[in-house]
Design a protein around this motif. Sequence first.
Motif, mmCIF file in Angstrom:
data_model
loop_
_atom_site.group_PDB
_atom_site.id
_atom_site.type_symbol
_atom_site.label_atom_id
_atom_site.label_comp_id
_atom_site.label_asym_id
_atom_site.label_seq_id
_atom_site.Cartn_x
_atom_site.Cartn_y
_atom_site.Cartn_z
ATOM 1 N N GLU A 122 -4.187 6.969 8.865
ATOM 2 C CA GLU A 122 -3.705 7.151 7.261
ATOM 3 C C GLU A 122 -4.432 6.343 6.503
ATOM 4 O OE1 GLU A 122 0.548 5.619 7.836
ATOM 5 O OE2 GLU A 122 -0.111 3.472 7.525
ATOM 6 N N ILE A 123 -4.544 7.180 5.218
ATOM 7 C CA ILE A 123 -5.095 6.445 3.993
ATOM 8 C C ILE A 123 -4.312 5.660 3.333
ATOM 9 C CG2 ILE A 123 -6.727 6.827 2.139
ATOM 10 C CD1 ILE A 123 -7.661 9.398 3.228
ATOM 11 N N ARG A 124 -4.768 4.402 3.318
ATOM 12 C CA ARG A 124 -3.869 3.344 2.650
ATOM 13 C C ARG A 124 -4.383 3.178 1.231
ATOM 14 N NH1 ARG A 124 -2.172 -0.953 7.364
ATOM 15 N NH2 ARG A 124 -1.166 0.717 8.918
ATOM 16 N N HIS A 125 -3.485 3.080 0.146
ATOM 17 C CA HIS A 125 -4.129 2.946 -1.257
ATOM 18 C C HIS A 125 -3.317 1.523 -1.307
ATOM 19 C CE1 HIS A 125 -4.386 7.184 -0.816
ATOM 20 N NE2 HIS A 125 -5.081 7.146 -1.952
ATOM 21 N N TYR A 126 -4.050 0.437 -1.357
ATOM 22 C CA TYR A 126 -3.813 -0.905 -1.691
ATOM 23 C C TYR A 126 -3.477 -1.116 -3.294
ATOM 24 C CZ TYR A 126 -4.308 -2.048 3.364
ATOM 25 O OH TYR A 126 -4.181 -2.069 4.613
ATOM 26 N N TYR A 150 0.742 -1.421 0.046
ATOM 27 C CA TYR A 150 -0.099 -0.093 -0.078
ATOM 28 C C TYR A 150 0.702 1.178 -0.176
ATOM 29 C CZ TYR A 150 0.869 0.455 5.109
ATOM 30 O OH TYR A 150 1.312 0.637 6.419
ATOM 31 N N ALA A 151 0.248 2.381 -0.468
ATOM 32 C CA ALA A 151 0.790 3.627 -0.484
ATOM 33 C C ALA A 151 0.150 4.620 0.336
ATOM 34 C CB ALA A 151 1.207 4.162 -1.943
ATOM 35 N N VAL A 152 0.771 5.609 0.979
ATOM 36 C CA VAL A 152 0.106 6.743 1.799
ATOM 37 C C VAL A 152 0.667 8.013 0.954
ATOM 38 C CG1 VAL A 152 -0.210 7.872 3.916
ATOM 39 C CG2 VAL A 152 -0.048 5.584 3.996
ATOM 40 N N VAL A 178 -5.245 0.358 -8.136
ATOM 41 C CA VAL A 178 -5.575 0.476 -6.814
ATOM 42 C C VAL A 178 -6.736 -0.295 -6.383
ATOM 43 C CG1 VAL A 178 -6.681 2.056 -4.917
ATOM 44 C CG2 VAL A 178 -5.072 2.996 -6.890
ATOM 45 N N THR A 179 -6.688 -1.482 -5.707
ATOM 46 C CA THR A 179 -7.777 -2.510 -5.514
ATOM 47 C C THR A 179 -8.584 -2.281 -4.091
ATOM 48 O OG1 THR A 179 -6.225 -3.749 -4.190
ATOM 49 C CG2 THR A 179 -6.163 -4.199 -6.523
ATOM 50 N N ASP A 180 -8.134 -1.555 -3.208
ATOM 51 C CA ASP A 180 -8.688 -0.966 -2.027
ATOM 52 C C ASP A 180 -8.077 0.048 -1.478
ATOM 53 O OD1 ASP A 180 -10.226 -1.480 -0.015
ATOM 54 O OD2 ASP A 180 -9.321 -3.179 1.015
ATOM 55 N N VAL A 181 -9.013 0.718 -0.586
ATOM 56 C CA VAL A 181 -8.466 2.033 -0.009
ATOM 57 C C VAL A 181 -9.046 1.946 1.463
ATOM 58 C CG1 VAL A 181 -8.401 4.518 -0.055
ATOM 59 C CG2 VAL A 181 -8.654 3.356 -2.118
ATOM 60 N N GLU A 182 -8.230 2.091 2.547
ATOM 61 C CA GLU A 182 -8.889 2.003 3.781
ATOM 62 C C GLU A 182 -8.201 3.219 4.653
ATOM 63 O OE1 GLU A 182 -8.249 -1.664 5.402
ATOM 64 O OE2 GLU A 182 -9.438 -2.814 4.140
ATOM 65 N N GLU A 183 -8.772 3.744 5.724
ATOM 66 C CA GLU A 183 -8.142 4.502 6.612
ATOM 67 C C GLU A 183 -8.081 3.822 7.656
ATOM 68 O OE1 GLU A 183 -8.858 9.109 8.208
ATOM 69 O OE2 GLU A 183 -10.470 8.214 6.965
#
Length: 399
Positions: A67-71, A31-33, A58-63
């Motif tokens: 931090e907001i993680r871009h999977y 993931y990237a922040v 980008v397969t998923d996005v979670e906070e």
Amino acid sequence: MTRKLYYEDAYLTEFDTEVRKVDQDNSGRYYAVLEETAFYPTGGGQPHDTGSLNGLEVTDVEEIDGEIRHYLSERFPAELITIHGSVNWERRYDHMQQHNGQHIVSAVFQDRFGVPTTSFHLGKDTVTIDLDTDNLTGELLRDAEERVNKIIRNHLEIEAKWVDVEEANKYPLRKSLSVEEDVRLVIIPGVDYNGCGGTHPQSTSEVMAVKFLGWTRNKKQVRLEFACGNRVLNKLEEKHRIVTDLKQLVRRPEDELTSEVNSILLESKEKDRKITELEEQLIKYEAKQLMSNIPADGVVYRVYKHRPIKDLQSLGKAVVASGDIEYVVLVSEQEDQLQFVLAHGDAVEQNLNHIAKKIFPIIEGKGGGKPNFVQGGGKKLIEADELVTKMKQAINDCE
């Protein structure tokens, strides 16, 4: 914290920013922040956005932990600093339509009928809300749907803004606030005032339409299913295609399709009933044929090719019921299997499960039943005739 561009402009789909962090979670997902993002993370009943970062999916996005993680589908190059993000607009806009439609639906049910919403789920094809009631009448649903769509057509401006708790409490909020920090309000004037972190369009008219699809009882409440916006058109297209295909099979006008299909189903049930009666008569006749030539050892047997085990069971019962019979052995030979039925008459006291247990290891099989009637099957490790021989031998050994 990452700057949340989706709150500043829900219509923004392209942006450039810098990478703050690249890492893996405990399950090994990369993931990237980012410094800032237009990708909405899963939350508040609304699913995450999808899209790409520098071409990587980008397969998923979670906070998580602030931090907001871009999977991502794969890891970013270590030297990468500046990236370009692209949000899947079709998915984002669909979620905006569904989420705002839910606000309007829930507002109408609570304000008009005194029925509050207890939960909300935005699914892939439909939206569901749980309503705190145990029943919905057809008249109520028609009234509610009409009122919802009237609000949509009124082209009301939708405002989303951050306010402190004191200012928020000046509005007729649908739910009392449980936080002390600033809260984001989504306001549909005269309709709904709600603390909400989701993305919404600028006007109710963008929701286009709402169609109720049905409801079910769920834990002393009612779960209402519906669709909004482009999903309504998709549902209409889907149903139109089904009706068109049906009209090719049942050549009747649309308003006569239901009665015609119902008539066809009744005729089919009657035919099935007659077929069942004929099959039962045939089984009885076949049983009499088997009984007409009982071998000296008293074991009636027959080997079949590709006959269903259900037929063997019916035939075995018919043979036993047809007269004074000691044993009947019926075997069906399949491509790579052997199935059998073993039964005896009332005059025999043998427990056939004991015999079956001797047979199962020979074909690596399993089965069982009552003392006077067992069935089973296994691999075709021997020929069907040889299986009959071994079953007859096992019968003799147990007597």
